[in-house]
Write an enzyme that holds these catalytic residues in place. Structure first.
Site, PDB file in Angstrom:
ATOM      1  CE  LYS A  11      -3.873  -2.333   2.246  1.00 10.50           C
ATOM      2  NZ  LYS A  11      -4.942  -2.230   3.275  1.00 10.50           N
ATOM      3  CE1 TYR A  51      -9.341  -3.015   0.399  1.00 19.38           C
ATOM      4  CE2 TYR A  51      -8.434  -1.114  -0.747  1.00 19.38           C
ATOM      5  CZ  TYR A  51      -8.249  -2.268  -0.001  1.00 19.38           C
ATOM      6  OH  TYR A  51      -6.973  -2.676   0.348  1.00 19.38           O
ATOM      7  NE  ARG A 104      -2.442  -5.922   7.059  1.00 23.52           N
ATOM      8  CZ  ARG A 104      -3.531  -6.582   6.705  1.00 23.52           C
ATOM      9  NH1 ARG A 104      -4.011  -7.542   7.488  1.00 23.52           N
ATOM     10  NH2 ARG A 104      -4.155  -6.288   5.578  1.00 23.52           N
ATOM     11  CG  ASN A 114      -3.717  -2.474   6.683  1.00 21.27           C
ATOM     12  OD1 ASN A 114      -3.556  -2.042   5.546  1.00 21.27           O
ATOM     13  ND2 ASN A 114      -4.703  -3.291   7.012  1.00 21.27           N
ATOM     14  CG  HIS A 117      -5.511  -6.346   0.009  1.00 24.15           C
ATOM     15  ND1 HIS A 117      -6.672  -6.321   0.747  1.00 24.15           N
ATOM     16  CD2 HIS A 117      -5.727  -7.222  -1.013  1.00 24.15           C
ATOM     17  CE1 HIS A 117      -7.557  -7.129   0.185  1.00 24.15           C
ATOM     18  NE2 HIS A 117      -7.008  -7.682  -0.884  1.00 24.15           N
ATOM     19  CD  GLU A 128      -9.006  -9.056  -3.363  1.00 24.04           C
ATOM     20  OE1 GLU A 128      -9.891  -8.771  -2.542  1.00 24.04           O
ATOM     21  OE2 GLU A 128      -7.890  -9.505  -3.023  1.00 24.04           O
TER      22      GLU A 128
HETATM   23  P1  CMP Z   1      -7.336  -4.655   3.791  1.00 26.98           P
HETATM   24  O1  CMP Z   1      -6.881  -5.991   4.243  1.00 26.98           O
HETATM   25  O2  CMP Z   1      -6.775  -4.128   2.528  1.00 26.98           O
HETATM   26  O3  CMP Z   1      -8.955  -4.663   3.687  1.00 26.98           O
HETATM   27  C1  CMP Z   1      -9.774  -3.555   3.952  1.00 26.98           C
HETATM   28  C2  CMP Z   1      -9.014  -2.353   4.421  1.00 26.98           C
HETATM   29  O4  CMP Z   1      -9.764  -1.351   5.072  1.00 26.98           O
HETATM   30  C3  CMP Z   1      -8.017  -2.785   5.495  1.00 26.98           C
HETATM   31  O5  CMP Z   1      -7.014  -3.588   4.956  1.00 26.98           O
HETATM   32  C4  CMP Z   1      -7.591  -1.434   6.031  1.00 26.98           C
HETATM   33  O6  CMP Z   1      -6.653  -0.778   5.202  1.00 26.98           O
HETATM   34  C5  CMP Z   1      -8.899  -0.643   5.967  1.00 26.98           C
HETATM   35  N1  CMP Z   1      -9.531  -0.466   7.290  1.00 26.98           N
HETATM   36  C6  CMP Z   1      -9.564   0.685   7.983  1.00 26.98           C
HETATM   37  N2  CMP Z   1     -10.228   0.578   9.128  1.00 26.98           N
HETATM   38  C7  CMP Z   1     -10.646  -0.666   9.205  1.00 26.98           C
HETATM   39  C8  CMP Z   1     -11.372  -1.405  10.174  1.00 26.98           C
HETATM   40  N3  CMP Z   1     -11.811  -0.854  11.300  1.00 26.98           N
HETATM   41  N4  CMP Z   1     -11.603  -2.692   9.914  1.00 26.98           N
HETATM   42  C9  CMP Z   1     -11.164  -3.261   8.763  1.00 26.98           C
HETATM   43  N5  CMP Z   1     -10.463  -2.599   7.823  1.00 26.98           N
HETATM   44  C10 CMP Z   1     -10.190  -1.326   8.029  1.00 26.98           C
END
Ligand code: CMP
Length: 142
Positions: A11, A51, A104, A114, A117, A128
């Site tokens: 990311k 998303y 992470r 984070n 993904h 994806e």
């Molecule tokens: P990812 O695994 O890419 O999937 C959804 C993304 O939403 C997650 O990583 C984070 O970057 C973002 N995100 C932000 N806040 C939250 C949350 N509270 N719960 C889950 N995903 C979140």
């Protein structure tokens, strides 16, 4: 084999912090083979589309803004049990809960920024991967 591929993005936070190389090295040293790879930048529209499943959630707008603010690296990875093993390698969505030594835990800033993904199912891994790569861009090799 149906369950041998997953999809990942490095990311914008991790790229801006200069951690992309270390993350790719950790992925390959953990036994994942890169079969497709590209750096690109998502428009807000493309980030919203990727998303879309999270549309309506409290973090959605922040997530779209974050994911379109700089380049990302997209990759398709091959390994037995790829989806589950990769999720173990990256750790929990929230880095405060991510196990020691996970990507992470090492490189994420917070629950939005984070670092990486990872697909959550074989079905989503295929969807994806197709979002970013044509069949010709995914290479099979020993
Ligand atoms: P990812 O695994 O890419 O999937 C959804 C993304 O939403 C997650 O990583 C984070 O970057 C973002 N995100 C932000 N806040 C939250 C949350 N509270 N719960 C889950 N995903 C979140």
């Amino acid at each position: 084999m149906a369950n041998n591929r997953t999809f990942t993005m490095i990311k914008p936070d991790a790229i801006a912090a200069g951690n992309a190389g270390a993350i790719i090295q950790k992925i390959t040293k953990s036994g994942f083979k890169i079969v497709a790879l590209k750096m690109t930048r998502l428009t807000p529209e493309k980030a919203s589309e990727f998303y879309a499943v999270h549309q309506g959630k409290s973090f959605y707008d922040k997530l779209v803004k974050f994911m379109s603010r700089g380049p990302i690296i997209a990759a398709v990875l091959e390994k037995n049990n790829a989806v589950e093993d990769f999720r173990a390698l990256i750790g929990s969505t929230n880095p405060d809960e991510a196990a020691e030594g996970t990507i992470r835990n090492l490189y994420a800033t917070d629950v939005t920024e984070n670092a990486v993904h990872g697909s959550d199912s074989d079905e989503n891994a295929a969807i994806e991967s197709q979002f970013y790569f044509s069949n010709e861009e995914i290479v099979s090799y020993d």
